[in-house]
Design an enzyme around this catalytic site. Structure first.
Site, PDB file in Angstrom:
ATOM      1  N   LYS A  33       0.849  -1.204   0.000  1.00 47.60           N
ATOM      2  CA  LYS A  33       0.000   0.000   0.000  1.00 47.60           C
ATOM      3  C   LYS A  33       0.881   1.250   0.000  1.00 47.60           C
ATOM      4  CE  LYS A  33      -0.338  -0.149   5.058  1.00 47.60           C
ATOM      5  NZ  LYS A  33      -1.152  -0.613   6.203  1.00 47.60           N
ATOM      6  N   TYR A 242      16.416  30.475   8.075  1.00 43.72           N
ATOM      7  CA  TYR A 242      15.213  31.143   8.570  1.00 43.72           C
ATOM      8  C   TYR A 242      15.239  31.255  10.094  1.00 43.72           C
ATOM      9  CZ  TYR A 242      12.988  30.683   3.993  1.00 43.72           C
ATOM     10  OH  TYR A 242      12.682  30.778   2.671  1.00 43.72           O
TER      11      TYR A 242
END
Ligand SMILES: *Cc1c(COP(=O)(O)O)cnc(C)c1O
Length: 344
Positions: A33, A242
């Site tokens: 999956k 940042y």
């Protein structure tokens, strides 16, 4: 070229499948999956089918269609979400085997695709998918009359061997399926490790195939190398990235590598994350950006051309731990921008 290089070792996946198979006396399936936990459902399913896997599991019918292309006719492709509205054509056209989760799904299946095989998923306490015990009591004889090819349930706490939930679910699964002559499946990777009582006729490993915990002896499957775009010197007091999240305390050399949270290297790994150059660990400096990670390479004798974030020194679970998550999430988050190489 500045994309990361993701190497997926199919032979390690096949070796893990054989090793998990050798731990039981029953058949071993393969859960593919979510694009085989992010590693490529087509490639993985094809390799495992060649190795002898005959039962594949996906989450939704659309995934089953892709897996069918990879494995050809023959192997069973079971769908955990069962038979949803709109799935009937996919189920018929790609010969999928829905794991029926409710009376409604059962009716839809018998009405729309009566000749198509199906399985039953029972809820034994996880309360996520599957027919509830009370519902099963009413449905059982009718459902068995329709000849399901598998009855399955799923363990909630199999990664904790001593958790009382395991024995509780095992007991209920045995009670709900007593006297029924249909193949049964309870164990995913964790359940295989719990021992023979949990194995029944078919196991459904996923993460263990891909080199993740709780299968500690798994072979490493993925390697991820990130090219260095730039290297620069910082004077003490200069900051990186940042929010100025990193401040140089001394003369520091910073390498900027080409991958970031858009590639699945989530921001949460910033504060505790490491990349490797050979055996030398280099800490992430400051915040992970969308496309870039800055790394303190002051400890290296030479500027690196690339740094390794997944490899021999650091596996998916190590990285997961640094980010406060699990290996499953690291794998399924791996992005589309990497250059992918499959080792056969
Ligand atoms: C995902 C899943 C598996 C595989 O679990 P792993 O822990 O990855 O081995 C097996 N069965 C069901 C129902 C699942 O949802």
């Amino acid at each position: 070229m500045s994309t990361g290089k993701l190497t997926i070792d199919l032979s390690a996946i096949v070796a893990n499948w054989h090793a998990l198979d050798a731990m039981t006396d029953c058949e071993t399936g393969a859960v593919v999956k979510a694009n085989a936990y992010g590693l490529g459902a087509g490639e993985v399913a094809h390799a495992l089918a060649r190795a002898g896997a005959r039962k594949f599991f996906v989450a939704v019918a659309e995934e089953g269609a892709d897996v069918r292309k990879a494995v050809g006719t023959g192997p069973t492709i079971a769908v955990f979400s069962g038979h949803m509205e709109g799935d009937s054509d996919l189920i018929r056209d790609h010969d999928l085997t829905p794991m029926i989760n409710s009376v409604d799904q059962m009716l839809r299946h018998v009405e729309n695709t009566p000749r198509q095989g199906f399985g039953i998923q029972l809820d034994t306490g996880m309360n996520r998918l599957g027919i509830e015990p009370e519902e099963w009591a009413a449905l059982r004889d009718i459902a068995i009359g329709q000849m399901p090819v598998l009855i399955m349930s799923h363990l909630a706490c199999a990664d904790e061997p001593d958790h009382p939930m395991n024995a509780k679910q095992l007991k209920l699964f045995n009670e709900l399926t007593a006297g029924i002559d249909v193949p049964r499946s309870l164990a995913a990777t964790g359940g295989i490790l719990l021992g023979p009582d949990y194995h029944f006729d078919l196991t459904r490993p996923g993460i263990g195939l891909y080199g993740g915990l709780p299968y500690v002896d798994a072979q490493r499957v993925v390697a991820l190398d990130l090219p260095v775009i730039q290297v620069r010197d910082l004077r003490p007091g200069e900051t990186v990235g940042y929010g100025n999240a990193f401040t140089a305390r001394r003369h520091t050399r910073i390498a900027t590598v080409a991958a970031g949270y858009a590639d699945g290297l989530i921001r949460a790994m910033g504060p505790n994350g490491w990349l490797y150059h050979g055996d030398t660990a280099c800490p992430v400096a400051g915040r992970v950006s969308m496309d870039l990670i800055t790394v303190d390479v002051t400890g290296l004798a030479h500027d690196p051309e690339s740094l390794t974030i997944l490899g021999p020194q650091q596996g998916v679970d190590d990285l997961a731990q640094a980010a406060g998550t699990i290996g499953y999430e690291i794998l399924t988050s791996l992005g589309d921008r990497y250059e992918r190489t499959y080792l056969k």
